[in-house]
Design an enzyme around this catalytic site. Structure first.
Site, PDB file in Angstrom:
ATOM      1  N   ASP A  47       0.837  -1.201   0.161  1.00 14.84           N
ATOM      2  CA  ASP A  47       0.110   0.131  -0.043  1.00 14.84           C
ATOM      3  C   ASP A  47       0.889   1.243   0.109  1.00 14.84           C
ATOM      4  OD1 ASP A  47      -2.650   1.102   0.486  1.00 14.84           O
ATOM      5  OD2 ASP A  47      -1.674   2.195   1.913  1.00 14.84           O
ATOM      6  N   LYS A  81      -2.222   6.416  -4.292  1.00 12.48           N
ATOM      7  CA  LYS A  81      -3.310   7.232  -4.041  1.00 12.48           C
ATOM      8  C   LYS A  81      -3.246   8.765  -4.436  1.00 12.48           C
ATOM      9  CE  LYS A  81      -3.685   4.953   0.312  1.00 12.48           C
ATOM     10  NZ  LYS A  81      -2.315   4.606   0.817  1.00 12.48           N
TER      11      LYS A  81
END
Length: 315
Positions: A47, A81
């Protein structure tokens, strides 16, 4: 034999590995080794985020892992992101292109809108005057085009309340596949969980151990006596029980560590389960949100006047 829960299926049909390595606050110089250790230990989900400032180093390590045949690109799930400064539709593509260059990838498996917050382009800090009115539907449309192009194989959001997610679902052509939020036994997010489940949105839990290494968060999630009682009965650590709780709740978990022993220990959440009687006990733990987003709240600037408004009362 305990149900393994190695993957969760998204609304795109893709299978997201249930346990990923978080890289928030993993400083450059350390994060590369952590990623290499994790992949060699069996992790298949990393992530990332542009805001974390470490994607270049992660990219160098991924390239080596691919070249040395440790893992193939298609075996890894890489999330990144979109930061709050890049919400203008024309900036969304540029931001992902930078992430792809830094990570040395052709695509990410998942691209998330980091916060339902917009900051002035180019701003580096959270000064109130940098807060702007977001246009989430417009930003989302730009993300949908990245999905259409295959540069992001799934798209989603992060830090969205039930209401903000509901509002987005009302206008989205491509529904968000994931909402990545803080989730651990001391912040269980029952209402959001239930809403996501009924709308086919997967919940991914960040800070699943309560971010014990974060200085500005007072976290005692792993010290909770109920959690430790369950851990003792099962012969596991509080961290392992916290992670396994997440998997059994139905969400992926993203523990962050740069410590080799803990990275391996956090992966030991398969092949056993928390029995129902003990699982029920974990629902008795007192609840408190740790990551509150106070920097995004101001009396004058930006759209959110209070923490309650930012989270639509889910605090």
């Amino acid at each position: 034999m305990a149900h393994e829960i190695q993957f969760f299926e998204l609304n795109t049909g893709a299978k997201i590995p249930s346990l990923g390595l978080g890289t928030w606050q993993s400083s450059p110089g350390v994060v590369g080794d952590a990623v290499a250790t994790a992949v060699k230990a069996g992790y298949r989900h990393i992530d990332c985020a542009q805001r974390y400032g470490n994607e270049k180093e992660i990219g160098l390590v991924l390239k080596k892992l691919f070249e040395h045949g440790v893992v193939k690109r298609e075996e890894l799930w890489i999330t990144s992101k979109l930061w709050c400064t890049d919400h203008a539709p024309e900036d969304v593509t540029v931001a992902l292109e930078k992430t792809l260059r830094d990570l040395q990838l052709d695509y990410v498996d998942l691209y998330l809108m980091h916060w339902p917050v917009r900051l002035k382009k180019g701003s580096v800090d959270f000064s109130p005057e940098n807060l702007m009115q977001p246009d989430i539907p417009a930003t989302w449309r730009a993300m949908e085009s990245l999905f259409d192009l295959g540069k992001a194989r799934a798209i989603g959001v992060s830090n969205f309340s039930t209401k903000k997610l509901s509002d987005l679902l009302d206008v989205a052509r491509v529904p968000p596949a994931v909402n990545q939020v803080e989730c651990h036994p001391s912040w269980q997010q029952a209402k959001l969980h239930s809403f996501c489940k009924s709308n086919g949105v997967h919940v991914s839990g960040y800070s699943p151990l309560g971010s014990p290494g974060t200085t500005w968060i007072k976290s005692d999630v792993l010290e909770n006596p109920i959690l430790n009682m369950v851990a003792e009965k099962l012969g596991k650590t509080a961290a392992q029980v916290s992670l396994r709780w997440g998997l059994q709740k139905g969400h992926s978990v993203l523990p962050k560590s740069t410590n080799e022993a803990r990275i391996k220990q956090n992966f030991d959440v398969f092949g056993w389960s928390i029995p129902e009687d003990l699982f029920t006990k974990l629902s008795q733990i007192g609840q408190a949100r740790l990551v509150r987003g106070t920097s995004f709240v101001h009396d004058t600037f930006g759209p959110y006047r209070s923490i309650e408004e930012l989270w639509d009362g889910e605090i």
